[in-house]
Design an enzyme around this catalytic site. Structure first.
Site, PDB file in Angstrom:
ATOM      1  CG  ASN A  82      -0.222   6.503  -0.047  1.00  0.00           C
ATOM      2  OD1 ASN A  82       0.523   7.481   0.085  1.00  0.00           O
ATOM      3  ND2 ASN A  82       0.010   5.224   0.370  1.00  0.00           N
ATOM      4  CB  THR A 137      -2.021   7.643  -6.063  1.00  0.00           C
ATOM      5  OG1 THR A 137      -1.673   7.139  -4.770  1.00  0.00           O
ATOM      6  CG2 THR A 137      -1.043   9.021  -6.136  1.00  0.00           C
ATOM      7  CE  LYS A 162       0.617   4.691  -3.952  1.00  0.00           C
ATOM      8  NZ  LYS A 162       0.168   3.477  -4.884  1.00  0.00           N
ATOM      9  CG  HIS A 178       9.898   1.511  -6.251  1.00  0.00           C
ATOM     10  ND1 HIS A 178      10.392   2.124  -5.228  1.00  0.00           N
ATOM     11  CD2 HIS A 178       8.398   1.469  -6.213  1.00  0.00           C
ATOM     12  CE1 HIS A 178       9.410   2.120  -4.304  1.00  0.00           C
ATOM     13  NE2 HIS A 178       8.367   1.622  -4.722  1.00  0.00           N
ATOM     14  NE  ARG A 179       5.077   5.345  -6.112  1.00  0.00           N
ATOM     15  CZ  ARG A 179       5.556   4.832  -5.002  1.00  0.00           C
ATOM     16  NH1 ARG A 179       6.326   5.423  -4.361  1.00  0.00           N
ATOM     17  NH2 ARG A 179       4.905   3.796  -4.438  1.00  0.00           N
ATOM     18  CG  ASP A 189      -0.871  -1.500  -8.696  1.00  0.00           C
ATOM     19  OD1 ASP A 189      -1.500  -1.063  -7.758  1.00  0.00           O
ATOM     20  OD2 ASP A 189      -0.839  -2.720  -8.675  1.00  0.00           O
ATOM     21  CE  LYS A 214      10.507   5.325  -1.323  1.00  0.00           C
ATOM     22  NZ  LYS A 214       8.996   5.244  -0.658  1.00  0.00           N
TER      23      LYS A 214
HETATM   24  P1  IMP Z   1      -0.018   0.175  -4.462  1.00  0.00           P
HETATM   25  O1  IMP Z   1      -0.738  -0.625  -4.944  1.00  0.00           O
HETATM   26  O2  IMP Z   1       0.877   1.061  -5.595  1.00  0.00           O
HETATM   27  O3  IMP Z   1      -0.799   1.552  -3.535  1.00  0.00           O
HETATM   28  O4  IMP Z   1       1.282  -0.316  -3.492  1.00  0.00           O
HETATM   29  C1  IMP Z   1       0.877  -1.449  -2.657  1.00  0.00           C
HETATM   30  C2  IMP Z   1       1.775  -1.470  -1.521  1.00  0.00           C
HETATM   31  O5  IMP Z   1       3.245  -1.456  -1.810  1.00  0.00           O
HETATM   32  C3  IMP Z   1       1.678  -0.175  -0.465  1.00  0.00           C
HETATM   33  O6  IMP Z   1       0.478  -0.332   0.235  1.00  0.00           O
HETATM   34  C4  IMP Z   1       3.064  -0.267   0.260  1.00  0.00           C
HETATM   35  O7  IMP Z   1       2.652  -1.102   1.086  1.00  0.00           O
HETATM   36  C5  IMP Z   1       3.982  -0.905  -0.799  1.00  0.00           C
HETATM   37  N1  IMP Z   1       4.788   0.078  -1.562  1.00  0.00           N
HETATM   38  C6  IMP Z   1       4.504   0.771  -2.692  1.00  0.00           C
HETATM   39  N2  IMP Z   1       5.520   1.578  -2.975  1.00  0.00           N
HETATM   40  C7  IMP Z   1       6.183   1.751  -1.763  1.00  0.00           C
HETATM   41  C8  IMP Z   1       7.455   2.496  -1.383  1.00  0.00           C
HETATM   42  O8  IMP Z   1       7.695   3.352  -2.221  1.00  0.00           O
HETATM   43  N3  IMP Z   1       7.884   2.194  -0.274  1.00  0.00           N
HETATM   44  C9  IMP Z   1       7.327   1.181   0.607  1.00  0.00           C
HETATM   45  N4  IMP Z   1       6.299   0.697   0.311  1.00  0.00           N
HETATM   46  C10 IMP Z   1       5.808   0.741  -0.983  1.00  0.00           C
END
Ligand code: IMP
Length: 193
Positions: free
Chosen positions: A10, A8, A13, A178-179, A69, A173
């Protein structure tokens, strides 16, 4: 010392992941490892995307690689936005536009149940393993809170006290996200191997 790469870029994240990883590990990002541009993410499931990203990093860097993901599945929207969570309202990946569209699409719905799900893919010399973390909750009617990112302002976990993820301190949080659950499943897998 253990050295790993995280897929990642982000910042939110990364912070969440780093806060639950064992202290003393050397944790690189794909950028630190010299990878430029987007990692491949063309799958139709969270599993496929996590797999693609971890495999790409392992093949290019030869360092154990962890890719996550995640997505939000809303029961009243037949599981949407799911794997399309980042680009629900369009390719601009705007968190604000995504939240507004989701609230609009769910307007008037009685069933507001939703599930955040993370799939982690761990690629090493031994192959690739997948781990999962989920948290069940409800979609609010309005945005609440300032912390976090993505859909945090409109998601209330069932096991919390009624606050959205965005109304919780980051460590609150992380305690139920979930993460971090997926990370714990991965760490348990590492201990057993
Ligand atoms: P990614 O593909 O793992 O980057 O996640 C896809 C999208 O899911 C992100 O751009 C967020 O909009 C949403 N998302 C993933 N994890 C979270 C979280 O912990 N909180 C809020 N939105 C999340």
């Amino acid at each position: 010392m253990n050295k790993i790469i995280l897929a990642t870029q982000n910042a939110h994240k990364l912070e969440e992941l780093r806060s639950v990883l064992p202290k003393g590990w050397e944790v690189l990002t794909a950028f630190d490892a010299g990878i430029r541009g987007e990692l491949p993410e063309t799958g139709s499931t969270l599993e496929e995307n996590a797999f693609q990203k971890a495999m790409y990093l392992w093949n290019h860097c030869g360092i154990p690689s962890l890719a996550d993901d995640s997505g939000l599945q809303v029961a009243g929207l037949s599981g949407a936005p799911g794997v399309n969570s980042a680009m629900y309202a369009g390719p601009e990946r705007s968190d604000q536009a995504n939240r507004s569209l989701l609230l609009a699409n769910l307007a008037g719905a009685v069933d507001r149940a939703a599930t955040f799900r993370t799939v982690l893919a761990w690629a090493t010399l031994e192959g690739i393993q997948l781990y999962e973390g989920v948290v069940h909750g409800q979609i609010t009617h309005d945005e609440r809170g300032e912390y976090g990112f993505g859909y945090d302002r409109i998601f209330v976990p069932n096991e919390g006290d009624g606050r959205t993820f965005a109304e919780m301190l980051p460590e609150e949080k992380v305690a139920m996200s979930h993460r971090s659950r997926a990370v714990r499943a991965w760490l348990t897998g590492l201990e057993r191997s």
